[in-house]
Scaffold this motif. Structure first.
Motif, PDB file in Angstrom:
ATOM      1  N   ASP A   1       5.099  82.580  52.810  1.00 43.10           N
ATOM      2  CA  ASP A   1       4.060  82.329  51.805  1.00 43.10           C
ATOM      3  C   ASP A   1       3.555  80.891  51.849  1.00 43.10           C
ATOM      4  OD1 ASP A   1       4.233  84.923  50.995  1.00 43.10           O
ATOM      5  OD2 ASP A   1       5.519  84.517  49.256  1.00 43.10           O
ATOM      6  N   GLY A   2       4.405  79.950  52.240  1.00 44.28           N
ATOM      7  CA  GLY A   2       3.998  78.567  52.278  1.00 44.28           C
ATOM      8  C   GLY A   2       3.308  78.162  53.575  1.00 44.28           C
ATOM      9  N   TYR A   3       3.256  79.079  54.541  1.00 37.98           N
ATOM     10  CA  TYR A   3       2.703  78.712  55.848  1.00 37.98           C
ATOM     11  C   TYR A   3       1.576  79.638  56.295  1.00 37.98           C
ATOM     12  CZ  TYR A   3       2.882  76.861  60.628  1.00 37.98           C
ATOM     13  OH  TYR A   3       2.569  76.260  61.822  1.00 37.98           O
ATOM     14  N   PHE A   4       1.742  80.941  56.070  1.00 37.51           N
ATOM     15  CA  PHE A   4       0.740  81.917  56.500  1.00 37.51           C
ATOM     16  C   PHE A   4      -0.327  82.073  55.427  1.00 37.51           C
ATOM     17  CE2 PHE A   4       3.726  82.713  59.668  1.00 37.51           C
ATOM     18  CZ  PHE A   4       3.307  83.677  60.555  1.00 37.51           C
ATOM     19  N   ALA A   5      -1.556  82.248  55.858  1.00 41.12           N
ATOM     20  CA  ALA A   5      -2.630  82.624  54.948  1.00 41.12           C
ATOM     21  C   ALA A   5      -2.781  84.139  54.994  1.00 41.12           C
ATOM     22  CB  ALA A   5      -3.942  81.954  55.359  1.00 41.12           C
ATOM     23  N   SER A   6      -2.867  84.751  53.813  1.00 45.52           N
ATOM     24  CA  SER A   6      -3.005  86.205  53.683  1.00 45.52           C
ATOM     25  C   SER A   6      -1.925  86.951  54.457  1.00 45.52           C
ATOM     26  CB  SER A   6      -4.389  86.660  54.169  1.00 45.52           C
ATOM     27  OG  SER A   6      -5.424  85.989  53.496  1.00 45.52           O
ATOM     28  N   PRO A   7      -0.631  86.690  54.172  1.00 41.67           N
ATOM     29  CA  PRO A   7       0.439  87.365  54.915  1.00 41.67           C
ATOM     30  C   PRO A   7       0.506  88.854  54.595  1.00 41.67           C
ATOM     31  CG  PRO A   7       1.350  86.104  53.092  1.00 41.67           C
ATOM     32  CD  PRO A   7      -0.112  85.769  53.144  1.00 41.67           C
ATOM     33  N   LYS A   8       0.831  89.628  55.606  1.00 44.69           N
ATOM     34  CA  LYS A   8       1.000  91.070  55.463  1.00 44.69           C
ATOM     35  C   LYS A   8       2.321  91.478  56.092  1.00 44.69           C
ATOM     36  CE  LYS A   8      -3.971  92.069  55.589  1.00 44.69           C
ATOM     37  NZ  LYS A   8      -5.067  92.807  56.282  1.00 44.69           N
ATOM     38  N   TRP A   9       3.068  92.314  55.363  1.00 39.84           N
ATOM     39  CA  TRP A   9       4.382  92.760  55.822  1.00 39.84           C
ATOM     40  C   TRP A   9       4.303  94.220  56.245  1.00 39.84           C
ATOM     41  CZ3 TRP A   9       8.681  89.471  55.871  1.00 39.84           C
ATOM     42  CH2 TRP A   9       8.501  88.237  55.260  1.00 39.84           C
ATOM     43  N   MET A  10       5.075  94.552  57.281  1.00 40.09           N
ATOM     44  CA  MET A  10       5.085  95.938  57.752  1.00 40.09           C
ATOM     45  C   MET A  10       6.437  96.226  58.395  1.00 40.09           C
ATOM     46  SD  MET A  10       4.808  98.030  60.683  1.00 40.09           S
ATOM     47  CE  MET A  10       4.028  97.072  61.967  1.00 40.09           C
ATOM     48  N   ALA A  11       7.016  97.343  58.010  1.00 42.62           N
ATOM     49  CA  ALA A  11       8.281  97.787  58.602  1.00 42.62           C
ATOM     50  C   ALA A  11       8.003  98.957  59.525  1.00 42.62           C
ATOM     51  CB  ALA A  11       9.266  98.183  57.510  1.00 42.62           C
ATOM     52  N   GLY A  12       8.745  99.030  60.606  1.00 45.34           N
ATOM     53  CA  GLY A  12       8.563 100.125  61.553  1.00 45.34           C
ATOM     54  C   GLY A  12       9.835 100.373  62.328  1.00 45.34           C
ATOM     55  N   ALA A  13       9.788 101.403  63.150  1.00 43.98           N
ATOM     56  CA  ALA A  13      10.932 101.755  63.986  1.00 43.98           C
ATOM     57  C   ALA A  13      10.430 102.055  65.384  1.00 43.98           C
ATOM     58  CB  ALA A  13      11.684 102.947  63.410  1.00 43.98           C
ATOM     59  N   ALA A  14      11.044 101.413  66.370  1.00 45.14           N
ATOM     60  CA  ALA A  14      10.647 101.625  67.759  1.00 45.14           C
ATOM     61  C   ALA A  14      11.403 102.819  68.322  1.00 45.14           C
ATOM     62  CB  ALA A  14      10.939 100.373  68.583  1.00 45.14           C
ATOM     63  N   THR A  15      11.071 103.189  69.548  1.00 45.63           N
ATOM     64  CA  THR A  15      11.750 104.283  70.221  1.00 45.63           C
ATOM     65  C   THR A  15      13.238 104.006  70.288  1.00 45.63           C
ATOM     66  OG1 THR A  15       9.786 104.662  71.573  1.00 45.63           O
ATOM     67  CG2 THR A  15      11.847 105.614  72.350  1.00 45.63           C
ATOM     68  N   GLY A  16      14.043 104.979  69.916  1.00 48.30           N
ATOM     69  CA  GLY A  16      15.481 104.797  69.884  1.00 48.30           C
ATOM     70  C   GLY A  16      15.995 104.441  68.513  1.00 48.30           C
ATOM     71  N   GLY A  17      15.087 104.324  67.548  1.00 47.88           N
ATOM     72  CA  GLY A  17      15.509 104.059  66.181  1.00 47.88           C
ATOM     73  C   GLY A  17      15.809 102.614  65.881  1.00 47.88           C
ATOM     74  N   VAL A  18      15.217 101.681  66.640  1.00 44.51           N
ATOM     75  CA  VAL A  18      15.407 100.250  66.372  1.00 44.51           C
ATOM     76  C   VAL A  18      14.438  99.829  65.283  1.00 44.51           C
ATOM     77  CG1 VAL A  18      15.359  97.931  67.343  1.00 44.51           C
ATOM     78  CG2 VAL A  18      16.124  99.859  68.755  1.00 44.51           C
ATOM     79  N   ASP A  19      14.954  99.497  64.111  1.00 43.56           N
ATOM     80  CA  ASP A  19      14.107  99.094  62.992  1.00 43.56           C
ATOM     81  C   ASP A  19      13.672  97.638  63.148  1.00 43.56           C
ATOM     82  OD1 ASP A  19      14.678 101.574  62.095  1.00 43.56           O
ATOM     83  OD2 ASP A  19      15.442 100.968  60.139  1.00 43.56           O
ATOM     84  N   PHE A  20      12.434  97.369  62.752  1.00 41.23           N
ATOM     85  CA  PHE A  20      11.934  96.002  62.805  1.00 41.23           C
ATOM     86  C   PHE A  20      11.006  95.760  61.627  1.00 41.23           C
ATOM     87  CE2 PHE A  20       8.953  98.559  65.269  1.00 41.23           C
ATOM     88  CZ  PHE A  20       7.716  98.188  64.746  1.00 41.23           C
ATOM     89  N   VAL A  21      10.778  94.473  61.361  1.00 41.69           N
ATOM     90  CA  VAL A  21       9.857  94.064  60.297  1.00 41.69           C
ATOM     91  C   VAL A  21       8.906  93.030  60.883  1.00 41.69           C
ATOM     92  CG1 VAL A  21       9.623  92.859  58.096  1.00 41.69           C
ATOM     93  CG2 VAL A  21      11.441  94.548  58.405  1.00 41.69           C
ATOM     94  N   ASN A  22       7.621  93.285  60.695  1.00 43.41           N
ATOM     95  CA  ASN A  22       6.588  92.336  61.137  1.00 43.41           C
ATOM     96  C   ASN A  22       5.973  91.656  59.929  1.00 43.41           C
ATOM     97  OD1 ASN A  22       7.004  93.222  63.724  1.00 43.41           O
ATOM     98  ND2 ASN A  22       5.019  94.232  63.967  1.00 43.41           N
ATOM     99  N   VAL A  23       5.685  90.353  60.091  1.00 36.57           N
ATOM    100  CA  VAL A  23       4.909  89.652  59.093  1.00 36.57           C
ATOM    101  C   VAL A  23       3.771  88.951  59.829  1.00 36.57           C
ATOM    102  CG1 VAL A  23       6.489  87.656  59.206  1.00 36.57           C
ATOM    103  CG2 VAL A  23       4.892  87.900  57.285  1.00 36.57           C
ATOM    104  N   SER A  24       2.547  89.280  59.404  1.00 37.86           N
ATOM    105  CA  SER A  24       1.355  88.748  60.074  1.00 37.86           C
ATOM    106  C   SER A  24       0.523  87.942  59.095  1.00 37.86           C
ATOM    107  CB  SER A  24       0.504  89.892  60.645  1.00 37.86           C
ATOM    108  OG  SER A  24       1.260  90.691  61.526  1.00 37.86           O
TER     109      SER A  24
END
Length: 269
Positions: free
Chosen positions: A193-216
């Motif tokens: 929040d202190g560095y990104f402008a208009s941050p967006k969060w997204m959770a997903g799972a790649a092939t094989g069930g590897v969970d990840f979280v992206n913040v853009s």
């Protein structure tokens, strides 16, 4: 009574350093150059870098020899040594494999040490090192094969979501409220929040069930606003997470750039 006034008086231009010490320095230059050649060969496989080092080594030995001649009192016994100086300078610089050992032998006439044997050994090392560096540069020895390089590039890219897999519902919360080892006084969300402008969060799972979280979001890069994305991968026990990748404007960044950016994010008030 002997008339000492008629004896030639040498011009003491040198610091009176022993000839053996001069020789050690002169022998050291090609050895150091070999280490540089091999380093450039393995690090960059650059032909241009090799050529520059070869030129630098030959010129350094030639200039060092010229400096010795100029400073040697014996060289001034019969007048100015400039002709002798420039002759050796050109001989060593242009025909180094012959001029270098020849000068090391001729040093004895200048009142310095005869380092022909040492020079021959150093020359063999120098030529062998140059050939080895050229072979490494030409064959790419030690360089990762194209398949391995492609795999490394693929690992640097962010994971993509596979619709056949569903991430855990609390992945976002774990990352947002979690702390990085390098910034324990702030949560990841506070850093973002202190560095990104208009941050967006997204959770997903790649092939094989590897969970990840992206913040853009938008960051300033080279004085311009550009999109950037951090990706964190969840641990297998789903109790923690770790850094996985960082992209600026869709281009994967090195770990150094990511670490520097995270440090800046932590330092933001």
């Amino acid at each position: 009574m002997t008339d000492d006034s008629k004896k030639p008086i040498p011009r003491l231009l040198s610091s009176q350093m022993p000839g053996a010490d001069y020789g050690v320095f002169l022998l050291a230059i090609p050895v150091i150059a070999v280490l540089g050649l091999l380093t450039v060969a393995f690090a960059s496989y650059s032909v241009t870098g090799m050529i520059w080092l070869l030129v630098a080594a030959t010129l350094a030995t030639a200039l060092f020899a010229a400096g010795e001649i100029f400073q040697s009192p014996s060289a001034w016994q019969t007048g100015s040594p400039l002709r002798q100086l420039f002759s050796w300078l050109g001989f060593i610089a242009v025909l180094w494999p012959f001029g270098y050992p020849a000068y090391l032998r001729a040093r004895k006439r200048l009142g310095l040490g005869d380092w022909l044997i040492g020079g021959a050994v150093v020359e063999i090392i120098f030529i062998a090192g140059t050939v080895a560096a050229a072979v490494i540069t030409y064959t790419g020895y030690g360089k990762a094969p194209p398949q391995a390089a492609a795999k490394t590039e693929q690992q640097l890219r962010l994971l993509t979501a596979d619709p056949r897999w569903v991430p855990d519902a609390d992945d976002l919360e774990i990352v947002q409220t979690g702390h990085l080892n390098t910034c324990m006084d702030k949560t990841v969300k506070q850093m973002v929040d202190g560095y990104f402008a208009s941050p967006k969060w997204m959770a997903g799972a790649a092939t094989g069930g590897v969970d990840f979280v992206n913040v853009s979001g938008i960051v300033t890069y080279q004085d311009k606003p550009v999109p950037a994305t951090f990706q964190f991968v969840m641990d297998k026990d789903k109790r923690g997470f770790r850094y996985h990748g960082f992209e600026i404007n869709g281009v994967p960044q090195t770990l150094f750039v990511a670490a520097f950016t995270l440090a800046q994010m932590c330092a933001q008030s």
